[in-house]
Design an enzyme around this catalytic site. Structure first.
Site, short mmCIF file in Angstrom:
data_model
loop_
_atom_site.label_atom_id
_atom_site.label_comp_id
_atom_site.label_asym_id
_atom_site.label_seq_id
_atom_site.Cartn_x
_atom_site.Cartn_y
_atom_site.Cartn_z
NE ARG A 1 8.16 -3.34 4.09
CZ ARG A 1 6.89 -3.08 4.38
NH1 ARG A 1 6.05 -2.70 3.43
NH2 ARG A 1 6.44 -3.24 5.60
NE ARG B 1 4.53 -5.27 11.17
CZ ARG B 1 5.10 -5.00 10.02
NH1 ARG B 1 4.59 -4.09 9.23
NH2 ARG B 1 6.19 -5.64 9.64
NE ARG C 1 8.11 -0.65 8.38
CZ ARG C 1 6.82 -0.57 8.05
NH1 ARG C 1 6.46 0.07 6.96
NH2 ARG C 1 5.88 -1.13 8.79
CE LYS D 1 -1.32 -0.21 4.89
NZ LYS D 1 -0.34 0.68 5.51
NE ARG E 1 -2.46 -0.69 11.06
CZ ARG E 1 -1.49 -0.05 10.44
NH1 ARG E 1 -1.74 1.06 9.81
NH2 ARG E 1 -0.27 -0.51 10.46
P1 AMP Z 1 2.43 0.87 8.78
O1 AMP Z 1 3.58 1.67 8.26
O2 AMP Z 1 1.09 1.39 8.30
O3 AMP Z 1 2.59 -0.60 8.56
O4 AMP Z 1 2.40 1.10 10.39
C1 AMP Z 1 3.48 0.70 11.19
C2 AMP Z 1 3.04 0.64 12.66
O5 AMP Z 1 2.60 1.95 13.09
C3 AMP Z 1 1.88 -0.28 12.98
O6 AMP Z 1 2.28 -1.62 13.17
C4 AMP Z 1 1.37 0.33 14.28
O7 AMP Z 1 2.18 -0.01 15.39
C5 AMP Z 1 1.54 1.81 14.04
N1 AMP Z 1 0.34 2.42 13.43
C6 AMP Z 1 0.22 2.90 12.15
N2 AMP Z 1 -1.02 3.38 11.94
C7 AMP Z 1 -1.70 3.20 13.10
C8 AMP Z 1 -3.03 3.48 13.51
N3 AMP Z 1 -3.92 4.03 12.67
N4 AMP Z 1 -3.38 3.16 14.79
C9 AMP Z 1 -2.51 2.62 15.64
N5 AMP Z 1 -1.25 2.30 15.31
C10 AMP Z 1 -0.84 2.59 14.06
#
Ligand code: AMP
Length: 217
Positions: free
Chosen positions: A128, A174, A163, A14, A89
């Site tokens: 990644r 996740r 990451r 995404k 989320r």
């Molecule tokens: P992402 O880059 O979208 O995969 O997000 C990485 C991490 O950020 C996630 O595993 C969560 O720990 C945190 N995170 C991102 N967006 C949210 C959200 N909307 N609510 C809570 N935690 C979030």
């Protein structure tokens, strides 16, 4: 143009799709993950909390995300459309997002669900690599998207990093979080008649063609 929301399991691509939309349509990309990764670098109590939560693969507290999303969306550059990625989320966040939209006078726009199975994601996640400078994304497990020189960005020569939540254990947490918490929001948007689905198990270019067909409808 209409706002765009992406819903996808971790490592479904995404972030990459959002970048391609930005390149073509020049609208801001609001990623809660990116914003939180910046906060995690801060030498403060909240920085420490966010850093630890991200590394564990769990979600940060809803209240933190509401504040940062509302502040970000209220800025002028979001008035003519934006992409929201990583938020909402869970169903509580989706309900709060409806309220934020109403407050700001925005529409939810197109909600694009990227479908892809768990095994494919597992393979992607461990390979990644991201450029420290220009944020380009590569995958060392996939010939088509591997960098030409290990650890070096093809686009700008920057250093590639992994990451700290891109490991199998964190991925599984996740992914579980996605199944349990995020999947219920799909019905929320299906009922509003704004949900569009694309198959994400394909090349970046082909997935983008599907995404772009929705945006330009
Ligand atoms: P992402 O880059 O979208 O995969 O997000 C990485 C991490 O950020 C996630 O595993 C969560 O720990 C945190 N995170 C991102 N967006 C949210 C959200 N909307 N609510 C809570 N935690 C979030």
């Amino acid at each position: 143009m209409k706002n765009i929301m992406f819903i996808a399991p971790p490592a479904a691509g995404k972030g990459t799709q959002a970048e391609l939309v930005v390149e073509k349509y020049h609208i801001p990309h609001i990623s809660t993950g990116d914003i939180l990764r910046e906060i995690a670098k801060e030498d403060s109590e909240i920085g420490q909390y966010v850093y630890e939560t991200l590394a564990s693969g769990k979600l940060v507290k809803d209240e933190i995300t509401y504040q940062l999303i509302e502040e970000r969306l209220a800025r002028d550059d979001c008035k003519n459309g934006y992409i929201i990625d990583g938020f909402p989320r869970n169903i509580e966040q989706a309900i709060e997002y409806d309220k934020i939209l109403e407050k700001l006078g925005y529409e939810v726009g197109n909600v694009i669900l990227i479908n892809i199975d768990e095994k494919t994601l597992e393979k992607r996640i461990t390979g990644r690599r991201i450029c420290e400078d220009c944020k380009s994304i590569f995958n060392i497990n996939d010939v088509a998207s591997a960098p030409k020189v290990e650890s070096v960005c093809d686009n700008c020569g920057g250093k590639l990093y992994q990451r700290n939540d891109d490991n199998l254990e964190s991925f599984q947490t996740r992914y579980q979080m996605y199944k349990e918490k995020t999947e219920p929001i799909i019905d929320h948007y299906r009922e509003k008649n704004v949900l569009k689905e694309v198959n994400g198990d394909d090349t970046v270019e082909n997935v983008f063609k599907r995404v772009d067909a929705i945006i330009s409808e």
